[in-house]
Design a protein around this motif. Sequence first.
Motif, PDB file in Angstrom:
ATOM      1  N   TYR A  89     -15.696  -2.917   4.198  1.00  0.00           N
ATOM      2  CA  TYR A  89     -15.253  -3.992   3.327  1.00  0.00           C
ATOM      3  C   TYR A  89     -14.664  -5.098   4.184  1.00  0.00           C
ATOM      4  CZ  TYR A  89     -15.662  -0.318  -0.149  1.00  0.00           C
ATOM      5  OH  TYR A  89     -16.127   0.692  -0.949  1.00  0.00           O
ATOM      6  N   ASP A  90     -15.072  -6.337   3.936  1.00  0.00           N
ATOM      7  CA  ASP A  90     -14.583  -7.471   4.725  1.00  0.00           C
ATOM      8  C   ASP A  90     -13.618  -8.299   3.891  1.00  0.00           C
ATOM      9  OD1 ASP A  90     -14.179  -9.558   6.500  1.00  0.00           O
ATOM     10  OD2 ASP A  90     -16.049 -10.555   5.952  1.00  0.00           O
ATOM     11  N   GLU A 142      -8.939 -11.216   8.115  1.00  0.00           N
ATOM     12  CA  GLU A 142      -7.698 -10.851   8.804  1.00  0.00           C
ATOM     13  C   GLU A 142      -6.520 -11.322   7.961  1.00  0.00           C
ATOM     14  OE1 GLU A 142      -7.700  -9.119  11.714  1.00  0.00           O
ATOM     15  OE2 GLU A 142      -9.865  -9.047  11.468  1.00  0.00           O
ATOM     16  N   LEU A 196      -1.644  -3.519   5.370  1.00  0.00           N
ATOM     17  CA  LEU A 196      -3.091  -3.437   5.513  1.00  0.00           C
ATOM     18  C   LEU A 196      -3.522  -1.992   5.778  1.00  0.00           C
ATOM     19  CD1 LEU A 196      -5.798  -4.870   5.546  1.00  0.00           C
ATOM     20  CD2 LEU A 196      -5.434  -5.382   7.977  1.00  0.00           C
ATOM     21  N   ALA A 197      -2.765  -1.266   6.568  1.00  0.00           N
ATOM     22  CA  ALA A 197      -3.075   0.147   6.829  1.00  0.00           C
ATOM     23  C   ALA A 197      -3.011   0.961   5.532  1.00  0.00           C
ATOM     24  CB  ALA A 197      -2.110   0.719   7.867  1.00  0.00           C
ATOM     25  N   VAL A 234      -3.654  -0.222   2.499  1.00  0.00           N
ATOM     26  CA  VAL A 234      -4.855  -0.598   1.739  1.00  0.00           C
ATOM     27  C   VAL A 234      -6.055   0.172   2.281  1.00  0.00           C
ATOM     28  CG1 VAL A 234      -6.474  -2.483   1.235  1.00  0.00           C
ATOM     29  CG2 VAL A 234      -3.998  -2.895   1.104  1.00  0.00           C
ATOM     30  N   GLU A 235      -6.203   0.199   3.595  1.00  0.00           N
ATOM     31  CA  GLU A 235      -7.321   0.907   4.214  1.00  0.00           C
ATOM     32  C   GLU A 235      -7.270   2.403   3.927  1.00  0.00           C
ATOM     33  OE1 GLU A 235      -6.732  -0.505   8.201  1.00  0.00           O
ATOM     34  OE2 GLU A 235      -8.050  -2.244   7.890  1.00  0.00           O
ATOM     35  N   ILE A 288      -8.551   3.028   0.390  1.00  0.00           N
ATOM     36  CA  ILE A 288     -10.012   2.949   0.342  1.00  0.00           C
ATOM     37  C   ILE A 288     -10.638   4.172   1.005  1.00  0.00           C
ATOM     38  CG2 ILE A 288     -12.027   1.650   1.132  1.00  0.00           C
ATOM     39  CD1 ILE A 288     -10.206  -0.887   0.893  1.00  0.00           C
ATOM     40  N   ALA A 289     -10.078   4.613   2.129  1.00  0.00           N
ATOM     41  CA  ALA A 289     -10.612   5.795   2.815  1.00  0.00           C
ATOM     42  C   ALA A 289     -10.522   7.037   1.932  1.00  0.00           C
ATOM     43  CB  ALA A 289      -9.854   6.021   4.125  1.00  0.00           C
ATOM     44  N   TYR A 312      -2.225  -2.871  -5.071  1.00  0.00           N
ATOM     45  CA  TYR A 312      -2.425  -3.244  -3.677  1.00  0.00           C
ATOM     46  C   TYR A 312      -3.029  -4.646  -3.715  1.00  0.00           C
ATOM     47  CZ  TYR A 312      -1.870   1.730  -2.505  1.00  0.00           C
ATOM     48  OH  TYR A 312      -1.398   3.015  -2.339  1.00  0.00           O
TER      49      TYR A 312
END
Length: 176
Positions: A2-3, A6, A18-19, A21-22, A25-26, A125
Amino acid sequence: MYDFGEVLYQLPRDAAELARVEALIATHGKAAFSRDPFIGGHITGSAFVLSPDRRAVLMTHHAKLDRWLQLGGHCDGICDPRFVALKEAYEESGLSRIDLILQDILDIDIHAIPARKAEPEHLHYDLRYLMQASDFDVKISHESKELQWVSLNELERLTSSQSVLRMRDKVLRFIG
């Protein structure tokens, strides 16, 4: 995969957000972009919409939450929060033209949404993007009690939310 871009002018907190959010998603994949509160939270997209002269921001007095916020909303299964932020900005403002100033994320804010009816408390988020309107002509939607252009330097008269004021401070750094 997902883009989102930054994070502009990263503060120490931004990398951690951001971590998170990632990690969401993971763990949950596309479900992280749904409205499902039972997975603990979901991604939303918001727009910090500047006026044509970049001196003011469009704020909505949110009908359900009864407070002043930036425009935005749920992804509802769309895995592109940048697009969602733009779509919600159009729907909630009635503006005829809104341009994305940056592809990058202006800010990330992870915040609790209180339990309501059959939904448990969960997290939003929120990925926030910087945009600019081509005119000042707005039309209130059913989601707002009021819309108001507010000078960036006077934003505190509507809100004391550190989340909103943090976005304003980042914008002031960006536009000088």
